[in-house]
Design a protein around this motif. Structure first.
Motif, short mmCIF file in Angstrom:
data_model
loop_
_atom_site.label_atom_id
_atom_site.label_comp_id
_atom_site.label_asym_id
_atom_site.label_seq_id
_atom_site.Cartn_x
_atom_site.Cartn_y
_atom_site.Cartn_z
N ARG A 159 74.75 48.18 58.13
CA ARG A 159 73.33 47.91 57.92
C ARG A 159 73.06 46.59 57.22
O ARG A 159 71.91 46.26 56.94
CB ARG A 159 72.70 49.05 57.12
CG ARG A 159 72.42 50.21 58.05
CD ARG A 159 72.49 51.52 57.36
NE ARG A 159 72.36 52.64 58.31
CZ ARG A 159 73.34 53.11 59.05
NH1 ARG A 159 74.54 52.56 58.99
NH2 ARG A 159 73.15 54.12 59.87
N PRO A 210 72.40 42.73 56.67
CA PRO A 210 71.74 41.74 57.54
C PRO A 210 72.79 40.86 58.23
O PRO A 210 73.77 40.45 57.62
CB PRO A 210 70.90 40.91 56.58
CG PRO A 210 70.95 41.59 55.26
CD PRO A 210 72.04 42.59 55.29
N GLN A 211 72.57 40.66 59.51
CA GLN A 211 73.50 39.82 60.28
C GLN A 211 73.24 38.36 59.97
O GLN A 211 72.11 37.88 60.01
CB GLN A 211 73.31 40.08 61.78
CG GLN A 211 73.56 41.53 62.16
CD GLN A 211 75.01 41.95 61.91
OE1 GLN A 211 75.93 41.19 62.11
NE2 GLN A 211 75.17 43.17 61.44
N ARG A 212 74.30 37.63 59.69
CA ARG A 212 74.18 36.19 59.43
C ARG A 212 74.31 35.46 60.76
O ARG A 212 75.16 35.84 61.58
CB ARG A 212 75.28 35.73 58.48
CG ARG A 212 75.16 36.35 57.12
CD ARG A 212 76.19 35.76 56.20
NE ARG A 212 76.16 36.53 54.95
CZ ARG A 212 77.18 36.64 54.17
NH1 ARG A 212 78.32 36.07 54.45
NH2 ARG A 212 77.08 37.33 53.04
#
Length: 130
Positions: free
Chosen positions: A122, A124-126
């Protein structure tokens, strides 16, 4: 009655759920486990549990005594002496709670791994390099 039938009606808790809440409360669990070892005086129990206020321990003991799980033995001596011990019903409940506490201790590594995996999924995708 099955555990799945223990639904609240919105206005209050059914008696089964209320006892379950007392037994599995933060301080209820610790009181029951410590009293499994032997009877304790109030101050001994408070030291053994740690970080519990006098008020919360008093309330917890009174609740468990009312539910028939804890016996309060006040001896008419000076200074007053009060010992707390488990009733037969309390011993049954304490054994169940101790089993759950032992399971938690044994399986904590798996819980920590599950938490880590959950948090990573969960996060945050960088954005990657362009």
């Amino acid at each position: 009655m099955a555990v799945s039938d223990w639904r609240g009606d919105g206005d209050g808790m059914c008696p089964h759920r209320l006892v379950l809440e007392h037994v599995t409360s933060r301080w209820g669990v610790l009181v029951l486990i410590h009293l499994l070892e032997r009877p304790h005086r109030f101050s001994e129990l408070r030291r053994a549990i740690g970080r519990v206020s006098e008020k919360m321990l008093t309330q917890t003991l009174q609740t468990l005594e009312r539910d028939g799980l804890v016996h309060r033995d006040a001896k008419p001596v000076i200074p007053p002496r009060v010992d707390y011990s488990l009733t037969g019903l309390g011993r049954e409940a304490a054994e169940q709670v101790r089993a759950l506490a032992s399971w938690t201790e044994r399986r904590m590594g798996a819980v920590e791994n599950a938490r880590r995996a959950y948090d990573e999924a969960r996060a945050p995708q960088r954005p990657g390099p362009r």
